[in-house]
Design a protein around this motif. Structure first.
Motif, short mmCIF file in Angstrom:
data_model
loop_
_atom_site.label_atom_id
_atom_site.label_comp_id
_atom_site.label_asym_id
_atom_site.label_seq_id
_atom_site.Cartn_x
_atom_site.Cartn_y
_atom_site.Cartn_z
N PHE A 220 -123.27 -20.19 27.11
CA PHE A 220 -124.23 -19.63 28.06
C PHE A 220 -125.67 -19.68 27.55
CE2 PHE A 220 -122.51 -15.89 25.74
CZ PHE A 220 -123.68 -15.38 25.19
N ALA A 221 -125.91 -20.09 26.31
CA ALA A 221 -127.28 -20.16 25.78
C ALA A 221 -128.09 -21.18 26.56
CB ALA A 221 -127.25 -20.54 24.31
N GLU A 264 -129.49 -12.77 31.33
CA GLU A 264 -130.55 -13.78 31.24
C GLU A 264 -131.26 -13.69 29.89
OE1 GLU A 264 -132.58 -17.09 32.43
OE2 GLU A 264 -130.87 -16.12 33.42
N LYS A 267 -129.14 -15.28 27.28
CA LYS A 267 -129.27 -16.74 27.35
C LYS A 267 -130.53 -17.21 26.61
CE LYS A 267 -127.07 -17.12 31.93
NZ LYS A 267 -127.30 -17.46 33.35
#
Length: 762
Positions: A220-221, A264, A267
């Motif tokens: 998810f990065a 977010e 991320k």
């Protein structure tokens, strides 16, 4: 063994608790409200939805505690908040100068659990409010760790939850988002393009392992961190809250979208670290590992609740006076673009005021829920004013005000608003002041204080003649000034030690603040240009100025590469050198030059240097100034304001002693001493680190004796501002003697106030 038969339905365990005050929210505002109220003898339930106290200052978020001092980057001298938050910050600096957030967690838990009148509920989230008319009757909360449902009942409630869950469920009037420029005539009101809400931030810590460390990012990065407009700000050496600008969420619902915002930010953070470790652009990161990433974001803004007054930009910038002031602030008006890290704009838009601003009591209770206090960042302010009131030390100061107001409500049978309407504001102000909460313009007047009725004598007093001992020379590369307290009347001749590298012209001026008690040198009383030859020498400055009232003056020297000024390691309470320097961390670029439409002032910044720098200039006075007299002990002000307000002993006095005598025998049970733990030092709680654990001005050792010379109390390791001595047995005496030691050879002993009482007075 316990066995239960199958059941169609089971209920949670329920626990009904009652108190005089329920404080919801265990951030610094809630903690300070609870401690303040509990120490005055009322029962408090403190309910916190997290496993630790401290809110954004805790180890879960790790933001440093700041308030009016603003990293020493503004013109607010001696402006660190007092009372409970001062006690916490001084304690943290003593125990935790490295800024370990886990130690701060421990200190906060220790402070709260020491109070027998506080019942603490951790991991317990409020989810329901039961009302009776316009009053809250009880709140319901659930603890996830012990599967217990609590019903918390009290006559008074304080919402310090940050998002205002109690006020929201109770139906209290609130606002969310920015007001128009026209509503409060605020030049800093944001445009729709800039955005109406500040976002959340989430930090990380790195650690050098001493050997190469690999990093494989999660799926998810963010795959390409270079897409972020602020990409070039990232580096391998900054971590923690120095990454305050890693922000997101101002375009979303900052209450209900918090989990979305957190993801977010995760991320972004993992994308940042992946880039630092794997891009090849940061070879210095080879041995670094990711030690910690925040699991909850630090929130800046959500709801703001309406009281009987809404504080706005002009209150702050004009430093408006309020009869019901109970606290102060001094952080800049600090607004952020709603797009956060994805914005092309700078991470913040900071404009400072010339000094501290007052916070009125009318902003601290709900206008339509009659038994609800509102604390911390949710108080009654406009979005613009919120930019300054939202920081944690200011929020803590607000919490103390509410804790003491709740005590008055309990003892006098009042609702929050009735403290104001029934004429108890002065009583509230005095109670707060007596417990260390400085309020601008409020002097302590205490008829029960026996010291005010005594004959005071001292073994010595510092006859202040400035400084004539030169320990080092510093190049005058930056405009520099010495801040001196002066009494009313003709100013003395100033003698300055200089080392001139080649013949030049030295520019000097005498300045004061236009506002009494302020520290912005915006009024020039006299200027000089002096032709000087090469070599070490003393020059005399006679400004020919007559001061109409006692105040601080600035002796200012313009930058000159051909001149060195003498500096001394000697330090004295209420005396500082200041410099027209830059502190980018708080948008201080030496001079504030705002656009005309912003509605804020243009002025220069004159700020001290952090120790071990910040030595005083070698400037001696032809005529001594009587600014450290024994009368300061009873003048009702316990910090430097327009004067130092302290008694200071002569450094040559080997045994500084104060004597208080009465014609008749007095019963004494309580003694309060107020020392100098340096209200100018911001004492950031994490990350920064500090060069000392005890402030250099603070008296460490003292002894209290009765008229027979018997010791009734002694202390050998003091480091706190306030020492409250409750004697195990009351004494009956006509004389009280206090013997103190100088903190060091370079710093003479100083005391702001001594108070004593026949009965315990908390």
């Amino acid at each position: 063994m316990k066995r239960e038969q199958a059941s169609a339905k089971r209920d949670l365990r329920k626990d009904n608790l009652t108190a005089d005050l329920v404080v919801a929210g265990g951030g610094l505002s809630g903690v300070c409200a609870a401690i303040t109220a509990a120490r005055q003898g009322i029962k408090v339930l403190l309910v916190q939805d997290r496993p630790v106290l401290g809110g954004n200052s805790s180890s879960e978020v790790r933001l440093w505690i700041l308030g009016a001092t603003s990293h020493m980057g503004n013109n607010n001298r001696w402006a660190r908040e007092g009372g409970v938050i001062d006690e916490i910050l001084v304690e943290n600096t003593y125990r935790n100068p490295e800024g370990n957030p886990l130690i701060l967690d421990m200190i906060l838990l220790d402070k709260v659990t020491q109070e027998k009148n506080i019942q603490l509920l951790l991991n317990t989230a409020v989810f329901e409010v039961d009302k009776d008319g316009d009053q809250i009757k009880s709140i319901s909360a659930f603890c996830s760790q012990n599967s217990t449902l609590y019903q918390l009942e009290a006559p008074l409630f304080c919402d310090a939850t940050g998002d205002g869950i109690v006020g929201f469920l109770a139906g209290a009037a609130f606002r969310m988002g920015a007001e128009s420029k026209e509503e409060f005539d605020e030049g800093m009101a944001p445009t729709a393009e800039y955005g109406e809400l500040l976002g959340h931030s989430l930090y990380f810590y790195s650690k050098d392992t001493g050997r190469p460390v690999k990093f494989t990012p999660p799926n998810f990065a963010l795959s390409d961190i270079t897409e972020i407009p602020r990409f070039k700000q990232f580096n391998a050496n900054e971590f923690g809250c120095k990454l305050w600008w890693v922000e997101y969420g101002g375009r979303l619902d900052t209450v209900h979208d918090t989990e979305k915002i957190k993801w977010e930010l995760w991320k972004v953070v993992y994308g940042i670290w992946n880039h630092i470790k794997n891009s090849g652009d940061f070879p210095e990161a080879e041995n670094l590992t990711l030690e910690w990433v925040g699991t909850i974001p630090g929130k800046r803004e959500s709801r703001r609740f309406e009281g009987d007054y809404i504080l706005s930009q002009k209150d702050l910038i004009e430093q408006r006076s309020h009869d019901d002031a109970v606290a102060f602030g001094g952080w800049s008006i600090d607004l952020h673009p709603a797009d956060g890290v994805y914005s092309e704009r700078p991470g913040c838009n900071q404009w400072h005021g010339k000094g501290i601003f007052e916070i009125p009591y009318r902003t601290l209770y709900s206008k339509n829920i009659s038994n609800l206090f509102i604390a911390g960042r949710i108080i009654s302010v406009s979005h613009v004013a919120f930019g300054a009131t939202r920081v944690m030390a200011t929020c803590a100061y607000i919490g103390q005000s509410i804790g003491m107001a709740a005590v008055l409500c309990k003892n006098e049978g009042l609702l929050p608003k009735e403290v104001l309407t029934n004429g108890h504001i002065k009583q509230l102000q005095q109670k707060l002041s007596l417990n260390g909460q400085y309020i601008p313009g409020v002097n302590i007047e205490d008829e029960l204080d026996l010291i005010t009725k005594s004959e005071i004598s001292v073994s010595s007093t510092l006859s202040f003649k400035g400084f004539d001992r030169c320990d080092l020379w510093k190049n005058l590369t930056t405009a520099s000034a010495q801040l001196f307290p002066m009494v009313k009347g003709e100013l003395p001749v100033f003698n300055i030690a200089v080392n001139v590298l080649k013949p030049t012209t030295l520019k000097a001026s005498l300045r004061i603040s236009k506002k009494n008690g302020g520290f912005t040198p915006d009024k020039v009383l006299s200027s000089k240009e002096i032709e000087i030859q090469a070599g070490e020498q003393n020059i005399s400055l006679d400004f020919g100025v007559n001061l109409p009232e006692a105040k601080y003056v600035f002796i200012v020297f313009g930058a000159n590469e051909d001149v060195q000024l003498g500096f001394t390691e000697e330090r004295v309470t209420g005396i500082l050198s200041v410099f027209n320097s830059i502190n980018k961390a708080v948008s201080n670029f030496g001079k504030q030059t705002p656009p005309a439409e912003a509605g804020v002032d243009e002025f220069e910044f004159w700020c001290p240097q952090r120790r071990p720098q910040g030595q005083n200039l070698v400037i001696s006075l032809a005529t001594p100034q009587p600014v450290f007299e024994k009368s300061n002990l009873v003048n009702g002000i316990d910090r430097p304001v327009s004067q130092p307000n302290a008694w200071v002993a002569d450094p040559k006095d080997l045994s500084p002693t104060l004597n208080f005598e009465w014609e008749e025998t007095k019963k004494i049970k309580q003694i309060d001493l107020w020392f100098d733990a340096d209200f100018d030092h911001p004492m950031e709680s994490v990350l920064m680190g500090h060069p000392e654990t005890v402030m250099p001005f603070c008296v460490r050792k003292y002894v209290v004796k009765d008229e027979a010379g018997e010791i009734v109390f002694k202390k050998e390791d003091n480091y706190q501002t306030h020492q409250r001595i409750i004697l195990a047995e009351e004494i009956n005496t006509k004389k009280l003697t206090i013997e103190v030691e100088h903190p060091s050879e370079l710093v003479p002993a100083a005391i702001f106030a001594v108070r004593c009482y026949a009965e315990i007075k908390l």
